[in-house]
Design an enzyme around this catalytic site. Structure first.
Site, PDB file in Angstrom:
ATOM      1  N   SER A 231       0.852  -1.189   0.000  1.00  0.00           N
ATOM      2  CA  SER A 231       0.000   0.000   0.000  1.00  0.00           C
ATOM      3  C   SER A 231       0.883   1.233   0.000  1.00  0.00           C
ATOM      4  O   SER A 231       2.007   1.189   0.528  1.00  0.00           O
ATOM      5  CB  SER A 231      -0.881   0.017   1.250  1.00  0.00           C
ATOM      6  OG  SER A 231      -1.523   1.271   1.405  1.00  0.00           O
TER       7      SER A 231
ATOM      8  N   TYR B  52      -1.467  -0.751  10.227  1.00  0.00           N
ATOM      9  CA  TYR B  52      -1.546  -1.216   8.835  1.00  0.00           C
ATOM     10  C   TYR B  52      -0.374  -0.651   8.031  1.00  0.00           C
ATOM     11  O   TYR B  52       0.301  -1.376   7.301  1.00  0.00           O
ATOM     12  CB  TYR B  52      -2.881  -0.763   8.237  1.00  0.00           C
ATOM     13  CG  TYR B  52      -3.051  -1.029   6.764  1.00  0.00           C
ATOM     14  CD1 TYR B  52      -3.436  -2.278   6.314  1.00  0.00           C
ATOM     15  CD2 TYR B  52      -2.856  -0.014   5.830  1.00  0.00           C
ATOM     16  CE1 TYR B  52      -3.614  -2.521   4.955  1.00  0.00           C
ATOM     17  CE2 TYR B  52      -3.024  -0.240   4.479  1.00  0.00           C
ATOM     18  CZ  TYR B  52      -3.407  -1.500   4.045  1.00  0.00           C
ATOM     19  OH  TYR B  52      -3.572  -1.736   2.707  1.00  0.00           O
ATOM     20  N   ALA B  53      -0.111   0.641   8.176  1.00  0.00           N
ATOM     21  CA  ALA B  53       0.977   1.292   7.440  1.00  0.00           C
ATOM     22  C   ALA B  53       2.319   0.668   7.806  1.00  0.00           C
ATOM     23  O   ALA B  53       3.161   0.417   6.928  1.00  0.00           O
ATOM     24  CB  ALA B  53       0.971   2.795   7.716  1.00  0.00           C
ATOM     25  N   ALA B  54       2.538   0.412   9.080  1.00  0.00           N
ATOM     26  CA  ALA B  54       3.799  -0.191   9.517  1.00  0.00           C
ATOM     27  C   ALA B  54       3.960  -1.595   8.943  1.00  0.00           C
ATOM     28  O   ALA B  54       5.050  -1.984   8.501  1.00  0.00           O
ATOM     29  CB  ALA B  54       3.860  -0.219  11.043  1.00  0.00           C
TER      30      ALA B  54
ATOM     31  N   LYS C   1       2.623  -2.751   6.152  1.00  0.00           N
ATOM     32  CA  LYS C   1       2.854  -2.654   4.713  1.00  0.00           C
ATOM     33  C   LYS C   1       4.272  -2.169   4.423  1.00  0.00           C
ATOM     34  O   LYS C   1       4.898  -2.612   3.451  1.00  0.00           O
ATOM     35  CB  LYS C   1       1.817  -1.742   4.051  1.00  0.00           C
ATOM     36  CG  LYS C   1       0.415  -2.336   4.055  1.00  0.00           C
ATOM     37  CD  LYS C   1       0.342  -3.680   3.351  1.00  0.00           C
ATOM     38  CE  LYS C   1      -1.087  -4.179   3.221  1.00  0.00           C
ATOM     39  NZ  LYS C   1      -1.194  -5.424   2.448  1.00  0.00           N
TER      40      LYS C   1
ATOM     41  N   ILE D 291      -8.321   2.451  -3.519  1.00  0.00           N
ATOM     42  CA  ILE D 291      -9.049   1.690  -4.539  1.00  0.00           C
ATOM     43  C   ILE D 291     -10.528   1.735  -4.181  1.00  0.00           C
ATOM     44  O   ILE D 291     -10.903   1.486  -3.032  1.00  0.00           O
ATOM     45  CB  ILE D 291      -8.585   0.219  -4.589  1.00  0.00           C
ATOM     46  CG1 ILE D 291      -7.074   0.147  -4.802  1.00  0.00           C
ATOM     47  CG2 ILE D 291      -9.328  -0.537  -5.683  1.00  0.00           C
ATOM     48  CD1 ILE D 291      -6.517  -1.249  -4.625  1.00  0.00           C
TER      49      ILE D 291
END
Length: 168
Positions: free
Chosen positions: A46, A60-62, A64, A93
């Site tokens: 992402s 989530y960012a970490a 990814k 998306i």
């Protein structure tokens, strides 16, 4: 969910689903690929791996970001053995769940779905293309990456974000 109210369980869940699950899949598929001396691994990361939203999706960012790093490292190990490893990092998306989220935003704060969509795009810092990606656009690109036409590509992250990330 921002950092302070995020529980250890939230972190563990996000890391498990978004980083460790792809690693587990690779561990299952790689032995056969190595025997065949061919294969393609595509990790879906992402843009949040590079553009974390600390106030909503930091775990989530970490995860990814970890997946992007892991993919690069794995490609260095297995590309010489015939296995290509690539990462696709989409921006926003317009999936069915995104449509439902826009509907919830519109219901709770009374904007139109179009206004809700614009507010999310603004929160991302803008999408120069003026819209989120369609799932088919990402799928078609992944289809190209696994095709013989992309045989020389490995160890690369492809950002498909409509221009969202403002850096090179």
């Amino acid at each position: 969910m921002s950092f302070l109210p995020t529980s250890a369980e939230d972190w563990e869940h996000s890391l498990n689903v978004n980083l460790l699950a792809p690693i587990r899949l690779d561990r299952e598929f790689l032995p056969q690929m190595l025997l065949q001396k061919s294969g393609v691994i595509i990790h879906i990361a992402s843009i949040q791996g590079r553009l974390p939203l600390y106030d909503s999706t930091l775990p989530y960012a970490a995860a990814k970001a970890g997946l992007i790093n892991y993919s690069k490292g794995l490609s260095k190990e297995v590309s010489s053995k015939g296995i290509r490893v690539l990462t696709v990092s989409p921006g926003w998306i317009m999936t069915e769940s995104s449509v439902r989220m826009m509907e919830r935003i519109a219901e709770s704060s009374n904007p139109t779905i179009e206004e809700a969509t614009k507010s999310v795009m603004d929160a991302l810092g803008g999408i120069p293309m003026g819209r989120p990606a369609e799932p088919e656009e990402i799928a078609e690109f992944v289809g190209f990456l696994v095709s013989p036409r992309a045989n020389y590509l490995t160890g690369t992250e492809y950002i498909i974000d409509g221009g969202t990330i403002p850096t090179i």
